[in-house]
Design a protein around this motif. Structure first.
Motif, PDB file in Angstrom:
ATOM      1  N   GLU A 230      -8.440 123.730  -0.741  1.00 53.97           N
ATOM      2  CA  GLU A 230      -7.262 122.865  -0.856  1.00 53.97           C
ATOM      3  C   GLU A 230      -6.787 122.645  -2.291  1.00 53.97           C
ATOM      4  OE1 GLU A 230      -5.899 121.975   2.024  1.00 53.97           O
ATOM      5  OE2 GLU A 230      -7.543 123.017   3.029  1.00 53.97           O
ATOM      6  N   GLY A 231      -7.687 122.812  -3.265  1.00 57.20           N
ATOM      7  CA  GLY A 231      -7.281 122.644  -4.653  1.00 57.20           C
ATOM      8  C   GLY A 231      -7.435 121.230  -5.180  1.00 57.20           C
ATOM      9  N   TYR A 232      -8.116 120.357  -4.414  1.00 65.94           N
ATOM     10  CA  TYR A 232      -8.361 118.999  -4.890  1.00 65.94           C
ATOM     11  C   TYR A 232      -9.682 118.489  -4.320  1.00 65.94           C
ATOM     12  CZ  TYR A 232      -5.568 118.431  -0.597  1.00 65.94           C
ATOM     13  OH  TYR A 232      -5.053 118.562   0.665  1.00 65.94           O
ATOM     14  N   SER A 233     -10.052 117.254  -4.688  1.00 67.58           N
ATOM     15  CA  SER A 233     -11.373 116.718  -4.367  1.00 67.58           C
ATOM     16  C   SER A 233     -11.519 116.347  -2.893  1.00 67.58           C
ATOM     17  CB  SER A 233     -11.646 115.474  -5.218  1.00 67.58           C
ATOM     18  OG  SER A 233     -10.793 114.410  -4.809  1.00 67.58           O
ATOM     19  N   THR A 234     -12.772 116.173  -2.471  1.00 66.53           N
ATOM     20  CA  THR A 234     -13.059 115.749  -1.097  1.00 66.53           C
ATOM     21  C   THR A 234     -12.488 114.355  -0.834  1.00 66.53           C
ATOM     22  OG1 THR A 234     -15.152 116.956  -1.285  1.00 66.53           O
ATOM     23  CG2 THR A 234     -14.889 115.521   0.618  1.00 66.53           C
ATOM     24  N   LYS A 235     -12.622 113.475  -1.802  1.00 64.06           N
ATOM     25  CA  LYS A 235     -12.095 112.116  -1.649  1.00 64.06           C
ATOM     26  C   LYS A 235     -10.596 112.142  -1.404  1.00 64.06           C
ATOM     27  CE  LYS A 235     -12.033 107.573  -3.887  1.00 64.06           C
ATOM     28  NZ  LYS A 235     -12.411 106.799  -5.093  1.00 64.06           N
ATOM     29  N   ARG A 236      -9.900 112.971  -2.166  1.00 61.45           N
ATOM     30  CA  ARG A 236      -8.452 113.061  -1.980  1.00 61.45           C
ATOM     31  C   ARG A 236      -8.111 113.676  -0.620  1.00 61.45           C
ATOM     32  NH1 ARG A 236      -3.756 112.207  -3.853  1.00 61.45           N
ATOM     33  NH2 ARG A 236      -2.023 113.679  -3.744  1.00 61.45           N
ATOM     34  N   PHE A 237      -8.914 114.632  -0.176  1.00 58.78           N
ATOM     35  CA  PHE A 237      -8.687 115.237   1.138  1.00 58.78           C
ATOM     36  C   PHE A 237      -8.761 114.176   2.229  1.00 58.78           C
ATOM     37  CE2 PHE A 237     -10.247 117.268   5.037  1.00 58.78           C
ATOM     38  CZ  PHE A 237      -9.285 118.260   5.210  1.00 58.78           C
ATOM     39  N   ILE A 238      -9.738 113.274   2.133  1.00 53.97           N
ATOM     40  CA  ILE A 238      -9.889 112.200   3.112  1.00 53.97           C
ATOM     41  C   ILE A 238      -8.695 111.251   3.047  1.00 53.97           C
ATOM     42  CG2 ILE A 238     -11.264 110.166   3.719  1.00 53.97           C
ATOM     43  CD1 ILE A 238     -13.731 111.726   2.651  1.00 53.97           C
ATOM     44  N   ILE A 239      -8.300 110.882   1.835  1.00 51.86           N
ATOM     45  CA  ILE A 239      -7.171 109.960   1.654  1.00 51.86           C
ATOM     46  C   ILE A 239      -5.901 110.544   2.254  1.00 51.86           C
ATOM     47  CG2 ILE A 239      -5.628 108.917  -0.057  1.00 51.86           C
ATOM     48  CD1 ILE A 239      -8.107 108.585  -1.874  1.00 51.86           C
ATOM     49  N   LEU A 240      -5.623 111.804   1.952  1.00 54.64           N
ATOM     50  CA  LEU A 240      -4.400 112.440   2.446  1.00 54.64           C
ATOM     51  C   LEU A 240      -4.402 112.561   3.965  1.00 54.64           C
ATOM     52  CD1 LEU A 240      -3.779 115.252  -0.208  1.00 54.64           C
ATOM     53  CD2 LEU A 240      -2.607 113.059   0.030  1.00 54.64           C
ATOM     54  N   ALA A 241      -5.578 112.806   4.549  1.00 53.86           N
ATOM     55  CA  ALA A 241      -5.672 112.872   6.009  1.00 53.86           C
ATOM     56  C   ALA A 241      -5.320 111.523   6.631  1.00 53.86           C
ATOM     57  CB  ALA A 241      -7.075 113.305   6.427  1.00 53.86           C
ATOM     58  N   LYS A 242      -5.809 110.445   6.028  1.00 50.64           N
ATOM     59  CA  LYS A 242      -5.512 109.095   6.527  1.00 50.64           C
ATOM     60  C   LYS A 242      -4.031 108.754   6.356  1.00 50.64           C
ATOM     61  CE  LYS A 242     -10.099 106.987   5.991  1.00 50.64           C
ATOM     62  NZ  LYS A 242     -10.242 106.407   7.352  1.00 50.64           N
TER      63      LYS A 242
END
Length: 300
Positions: A230-242
């Motif tokens: 995805e090109g970004y952090s796991t934390k950001r992946f979770i945030i964007l999903a929410k």
């Protein structure tokens, strides 16, 4: 210093490398030679790509966040995306290192991507530790074929070199001990499993450690997988999903802002509003007004 080697390296670095494979595009950032002598150091750094460090002659000392090791002639090591490492001389001896730096870009429109051998190879490279591996499958020989083609500029040498890159990657994976690649039609990539886990648990507080525990991997491994995909952090992946789920719920007036925040696992409505505004530029309430006004206008 070997000047012919430098000439071949320069010609290799000038070639454009975009390789289309089953479900993946491999972009080669560089294919080159590094020659060092005496005392030297390359300070701690990391890449967003995969870098294969192939020791053709001499040796060097490598330090990561987890260990320090000596990479000697006839071996190689891989630094995956996000792996910090420092490299320096070993006993002031000369070093010749062949370097292949590349990124794997999954083609999401490809229906066969999940099951392709390249998908499995990509996942394997993400999982292996940064440690020296003995070249047992001709990685050095293949690289030297590419150098020879570049040095002598034979007819269609670019095509030959282009074909050698996948061969180098496969030879490296075999030397690292990759096992049989599953061919089940329902085989899922690790990134698919991460995305599904986040989606299935979107209604509770989530952190990278939860994903790591579910997949039985370390948080660093999860971070590398997500960053490479995805090109970004796991934390950001979770945030964007929410946030994406919140946007869907905001189109339904029966959900209050408080209910959405609670359903998405936020501890307070204020925390949810702050996270939403940071990503979307507007508050959840303003976003809802905008979406619903468009809907009303469309149906008027």
């Amino acid at each position: 210093m070997d000047y012919e080697l430098n000439k071949a390296s320069r010609r290799l670095s000038e070639l454009p490398f975009i390789i289309e494979l089953s479900g993946f595009t491999i972009e080669v950032k560089w294919l080159r030679v590094m020659q060092k002598t005496g005392q030297w150091i390359i300070p701690r750094h990391a890449h967003s790509s995969f870098e294969f460090h192939i020791i053709a002659r001499g040796a060097c000392t490598v330090t990561t966040d987890n260990e320090s090791f000596t990479a000697k002639a006839g071996s190689f090591y891989l630094t995956a995306p996000g792996v910090y490492h420092e490299q320096c001389n070993y006993n002031e001896g000369d070093l010749i290192e062949y370097s292949l730096d590349c990124t794997f870009h999954p083609r999401r429109e490809s229906a066969t991507q999940e099951n392709s051998e390249w998908s499995q190879l990509h996942s394997f490279f993400l999982s292996v530790p940064c440690t020296p591996f003995q070249d047992t499958n001709g990685v050095i020989s293949l690289f030297e074929q590419a150098l020879d083609e570049a040095l002598h500029i034979r007819p269609a040498y670019g095509i030959i070199i282009l074909s050698l890159v996948p061969a180098i990657l496969v030879a490296a994976a075999r030397s690292m001990g990759i096992g049989p690649i599953p061919s089940k039609n329902n085989q899922k990539t690790r990134m698919d499993r991460i995305a599904e886990f986040v989606e299935d648990n979107i209604n509770r507080p989530l952190c990278p450690a939860d994903i790591a525990a579910y997949l039985n991997l370390s948080e660093k491994q999860i971070s590398r997988i997500v960053f490479a995909s995805e090109g970004y952090s796991t934390k950001r992946f979770i945030i964007l999903a929410k946030i994406e789920q919140a946007k869907k719920m905001l189109t339904n007036p029966s959900y209050s802002i408080n209910e959405i925040a609670k359903d998405l696992g936020y501890s307070t409505t204020s925390y949810f509003t702050t996270a939403f505004k940071k990503n979307e530029g507007v508050t959840p309430g303003a976003y809802r007004e905008k979406i619903l006004s468009k809907h009303t206008t469309y149906h008027t």
